[in-house]
Scaffold this motif. Sequence first.
Motif, PDB file in Angstrom:
ATOM      1  N   THR A 117      15.388  51.261  48.084  1.00 10.82           N
ATOM      2  CA  THR A 117      14.349  52.181  47.628  1.00 10.82           C
ATOM      3  C   THR A 117      14.971  53.488  47.143  1.00 10.82           C
ATOM      4  O   THR A 117      14.575  54.035  46.099  1.00 10.82           O
ATOM      5  CB  THR A 117      13.349  52.479  48.764  1.00 10.82           C
ATOM      6  OG1 THR A 117      12.784  51.258  49.226  1.00 10.82           O
ATOM      7  CG2 THR A 117      12.241  53.405  48.282  1.00 10.82           C
ATOM      8  N   ALA A 118      15.946  53.990  47.890  1.00 13.65           N
ATOM      9  CA  ALA A 118      16.626  55.228  47.511  1.00 13.65           C
ATOM     10  C   ALA A 118      17.372  55.057  46.190  1.00 13.65           C
ATOM     11  O   ALA A 118      17.407  55.979  45.366  1.00 13.65           O
ATOM     12  CB  ALA A 118      17.593  55.650  48.615  1.00 13.65           C
ATOM     13  N   ALA A 119      17.973  53.897  45.981  1.00 13.91           N
ATOM     14  CA  ALA A 119      18.713  53.642  44.739  1.00 13.91           C
ATOM     15  C   ALA A 119      17.772  53.672  43.536  1.00 13.91           C
ATOM     16  O   ALA A 119      18.104  54.221  42.478  1.00 13.91           O
ATOM     17  CB  ALA A 119      19.428  52.298  44.819  1.00 13.91           C
ATOM     18  N   ILE A 120      16.601  53.080  43.686  1.00 12.65           N
ATOM     19  CA  ILE A 120      15.601  53.110  42.604  1.00 12.65           C
ATOM     20  C   ILE A 120      15.152  54.540  42.345  1.00 12.65           C
ATOM     21  O   ILE A 120      15.068  54.993  41.194  1.00 12.65           O
ATOM     22  CB  ILE A 120      14.396  52.217  42.964  1.00 12.65           C
ATOM     23  CG1 ILE A 120      14.820  50.747  43.014  1.00 12.65           C
ATOM     24  CG2 ILE A 120      13.254  52.413  41.969  1.00 12.65           C
ATOM     25  CD1 ILE A 120      13.765  49.807  43.555  1.00 12.65           C
ATOM     26  N   PHE A 151      13.897  62.722  50.816  1.00  9.83           N
ATOM     27  CA  PHE A 151      14.546  62.448  52.092  1.00  9.83           C
ATOM     28  C   PHE A 151      14.900  60.976  52.280  1.00  9.83           C
ATOM     29  O   PHE A 151      15.727  60.652  53.127  1.00  9.83           O
ATOM     30  CB  PHE A 151      13.670  62.964  53.232  1.00  9.83           C
ATOM     31  CG  PHE A 151      13.502  64.455  53.189  1.00  9.83           C
ATOM     32  CD1 PHE A 151      14.604  65.289  53.111  1.00  9.83           C
ATOM     33  CD2 PHE A 151      12.235  65.034  53.201  1.00  9.83           C
ATOM     34  CE1 PHE A 151      14.460  66.666  53.053  1.00  9.83           C
ATOM     35  CE2 PHE A 151      12.081  66.402  53.154  1.00  9.83           C
ATOM     36  CZ  PHE A 151      13.197  67.235  53.070  1.00  9.83           C
ATOM     37  N   ILE A 152      14.294  60.095  51.507  1.00  8.81           N
ATOM     38  CA  ILE A 152      14.721  58.698  51.527  1.00  8.81           C
ATOM     39  C   ILE A 152      16.158  58.604  51.029  1.00  8.81           C
ATOM     40  O   ILE A 152      16.997  57.903  51.599  1.00  8.81           O
ATOM     41  CB  ILE A 152      13.790  57.826  50.655  1.00  8.81           C
ATOM     42  CG1 ILE A 152      12.449  57.615  51.356  1.00  8.81           C
ATOM     43  CG2 ILE A 152      14.442  56.473  50.367  1.00  8.81           C
ATOM     44  CD1 ILE A 152      12.515  56.770  52.598  1.00  8.81           C
ATOM     45  N   GLU A 153      16.463  59.349  49.965  1.00  7.23           N
ATOM     46  CA  GLU A 153      17.828  59.360  49.438  1.00  7.23           C
ATOM     47  C   GLU A 153      18.793  59.987  50.446  1.00  7.23           C
ATOM     48  O   GLU A 153      19.939  59.549  50.586  1.00  7.23           O
ATOM     49  CB  GLU A 153      17.872  60.106  48.109  1.00  7.23           C
ATOM     50  CG  GLU A 153      17.132  59.382  46.993  1.00  7.23           C
ATOM     51  CD  GLU A 153      17.229  60.096  45.656  1.00  7.23           C
ATOM     52  OE1 GLU A 153      18.260  60.765  45.407  1.00  7.23           O
ATOM     53  OE2 GLU A 153      16.278  59.999  44.858  1.00  7.23           O
ATOM     54  N   VAL A 158      23.197  58.835  54.313  1.00  7.24           N
ATOM     55  CA  VAL A 158      23.746  58.845  55.674  1.00  7.24           C
ATOM     56  C   VAL A 158      24.082  57.428  56.116  1.00  7.24           C
ATOM     57  O   VAL A 158      25.147  57.173  56.694  1.00  7.24           O
ATOM     58  CB  VAL A 158      22.749  59.493  56.657  1.00  7.24           C
ATOM     59  CG1 VAL A 158      23.229  59.329  58.097  1.00  7.24           C
ATOM     60  CG2 VAL A 158      22.564  60.967  56.333  1.00  7.24           C
ATOM     61  N   ILE A 159      23.191  56.482  55.836  1.00  4.62           N
ATOM     62  CA  ILE A 159      23.425  55.081  56.201  1.00  4.62           C
ATOM     63  C   ILE A 159      24.708  54.567  55.554  1.00  4.62           C
ATOM     64  O   ILE A 159      25.510  53.865  56.184  1.00  4.62           O
ATOM     65  CB  ILE A 159      22.229  54.201  55.778  1.00  4.62           C
ATOM     66  CG1 ILE A 159      21.009  54.520  56.651  1.00  4.62           C
ATOM     67  CG2 ILE A 159      22.574  52.714  55.883  1.00  4.62           C
ATOM     68  CD1 ILE A 159      19.725  53.871  56.168  1.00  4.62           C
ATOM     69  N   LEU A 160      24.936  54.952  54.292  1.00  2.16           N
ATOM     70  CA  LEU A 160      26.116  54.471  53.561  1.00  2.16           C
ATOM     71  C   LEU A 160      27.390  55.241  53.904  1.00  2.16           C
ATOM     72  O   LEU A 160      28.483  54.787  53.587  1.00  2.16           O
ATOM     73  CB  LEU A 160      25.871  54.581  52.045  1.00  2.16           C
ATOM     74  CG  LEU A 160      24.740  53.729  51.470  1.00  2.16           C
ATOM     75  CD1 LEU A 160      24.551  54.030  49.992  1.00  2.16           C
ATOM     76  CD2 LEU A 160      25.024  52.250  51.670  1.00  2.16           C
ATOM     77  N   LEU A 183      25.841  56.834  43.047  1.00  8.49           N
ATOM     78  CA  LEU A 183      24.497  57.036  42.505  1.00  8.49           C
ATOM     79  C   LEU A 183      23.710  58.039  43.341  1.00  8.49           C
ATOM     80  O   LEU A 183      23.088  58.978  42.819  1.00  8.49           O
ATOM     81  CB  LEU A 183      23.762  55.696  42.456  1.00  8.49           C
ATOM     82  CG  LEU A 183      22.349  55.690  41.866  1.00  8.49           C
ATOM     83  CD1 LEU A 183      22.410  55.913  40.358  1.00  8.49           C
ATOM     84  CD2 LEU A 183      21.662  54.356  42.171  1.00  8.49           C
ATOM     85  N   LEU A 184      23.751  57.858  44.667  1.00  3.07           N
ATOM     86  CA  LEU A 184      22.982  58.719  45.563  1.00  3.07           C
ATOM     87  C   LEU A 184      23.565  60.127  45.646  1.00  3.07           C
ATOM     88  O   LEU A 184      22.811  61.107  45.744  1.00  3.07           O
ATOM     89  CB  LEU A 184      22.923  58.094  46.960  1.00  3.07           C
ATOM     90  CG  LEU A 184      22.029  56.852  47.068  1.00  3.07           C
ATOM     91  CD1 LEU A 184      22.216  56.168  48.416  1.00  3.07           C
ATOM     92  CD2 LEU A 184      20.565  57.223  46.881  1.00  3.07           C
ATOM     93  N   ILE A 185      24.886  60.248  45.597  1.00  5.47           N
ATOM     94  CA  ILE A 185      25.511  61.579  45.649  1.00  5.47           C
ATOM     95  C   ILE A 185      25.132  62.398  44.425  1.00  5.47           C
ATOM     96  O   ILE A 185      24.782  63.584  44.530  1.00  5.47           O
ATOM     97  CB  ILE A 185      27.047  61.462  45.776  1.00  5.47           C
ATOM     98  CG1 ILE A 185      27.424  60.966  47.182  1.00  5.47           C
ATOM     99  CG2 ILE A 185      27.716  62.807  45.508  1.00  5.47           C
ATOM    100  CD1 ILE A 185      28.894  60.650  47.346  1.00  5.47           C
TER     101      ILE A 185
END
Length: 428
Positions: A117-120, A151-153, A158-160, A183-185
């Motif tokens: 979801t965060a990646a999308i 905050f999902i991202e 954090v998970i990654l 991508l998230l960073i």
Amino acid sequence: MKISVQKIYKFAFYSLLFLNLFLDSIEINFVAGLLIISFISIFPENKISQSFLNLISPLFVVIMVSFFAGLFYEIQPYEALRGFVYLFKPILLIILGFLLINKIKDKHFIFNAIVYTAAISATIHIFELLVFLANNPFSVTRIRELDRDNFIELFALVILSVNSNKIFLSHTILKKLKFFRFLLIISFVFYFSRTMFIALFLLIIAMKGYAKISSKGLLYITIFTIVFSSFFVSLQFMNLERDSKGIDGFLYKLKIAPAEIFSPDLDIDIHNHESLWDHWRAYEAFKAIQQIKDTNYSVGWFFGKGLSSQVDLGFEVPLDGKRFQYIPIIHNGYVYVLFKSGILGLLMYFYFLVFAYMQCYKPYKNLSLTIVNNFISGVAIFFILTSLIITGIYNKSDIIVLFLGGLFSLQLFFSKTNQEDENRYIRN
């Protein structure tokens, strides 16, 4: 084609994530949550454990106190209903997270769902950013108008970022781990969110098991405090202005953060919006406390002003293109709970957050349980922080409470799982 119940549960979880993430309507999201929990209730095996009910009971007390307090004031039915929705939404999402993850057999699902979801979301954010930069000069203020935080991202990053979490990640994510992180960073940085940057460090510390009050935990917390305190002090000596461009504009927002939260401008010029916004959070909290004091026999301090109460700002304020003098919710979550349900409700809210934080002290049983307990503690620290600035669990667009409910479900599951059984869930 036959659709399995498992797919329905997963679809329901994703639906809650995307609706709350992309649809800025607490009313629609609340109704969607009610529909999903009504559907889940059809299946008799979906029962809530007594221990879980005990855990979230303080949040029910907040609503009950607010309801009974409201009986002593003039009741406005619409505002009372809206107040109930704001206070009950986090409870609803915690319960939904618990029930859905409890029934989904794949105990890795919730972590992978958060990452996907965060990646999308990050992809959409970066696309919007590129379109903006292609047509406009670089401006931190204008970029933040695209989206102020996500905050999902934050939680996906954090998970990654913590190696121990890899036991919960799918092979697809593990194979493209660097891509997902990159991508998230990129997306994370361009939110220019003060809250997200601070929360990232706090969550990583918690996930590594250093949130406990121990010699090592105190060391990391002390280092974190010194670094950030030194940074904020150095900002006070920098010549930064509100209308600064680029990174200087972001640094100005960091510079005024303490004053914005804790220092109300009582001589505020209603025609000078610069002065207004630089002290906004502190001002609205001050007005709420002022109205709590102004109650017969000080009952407002003990029980609040009820579900339908609204904070009188003293003048009409331009918010979201409209002008408001009375608002139902404020940024400071602690003062918000105090305003609605008094000291009694505030103590219950504290109890819930502290109890969740204390999960990191539970004795080690297996690796999965340790990770989940640390994550619950990290979420609690996150809400302790965000309750100062964006209403904590009562933020109308908050979705992390759904994740928290899922973590409570995993905690119950892995507490019953011994080390041998756990090997079935760890990838070689």
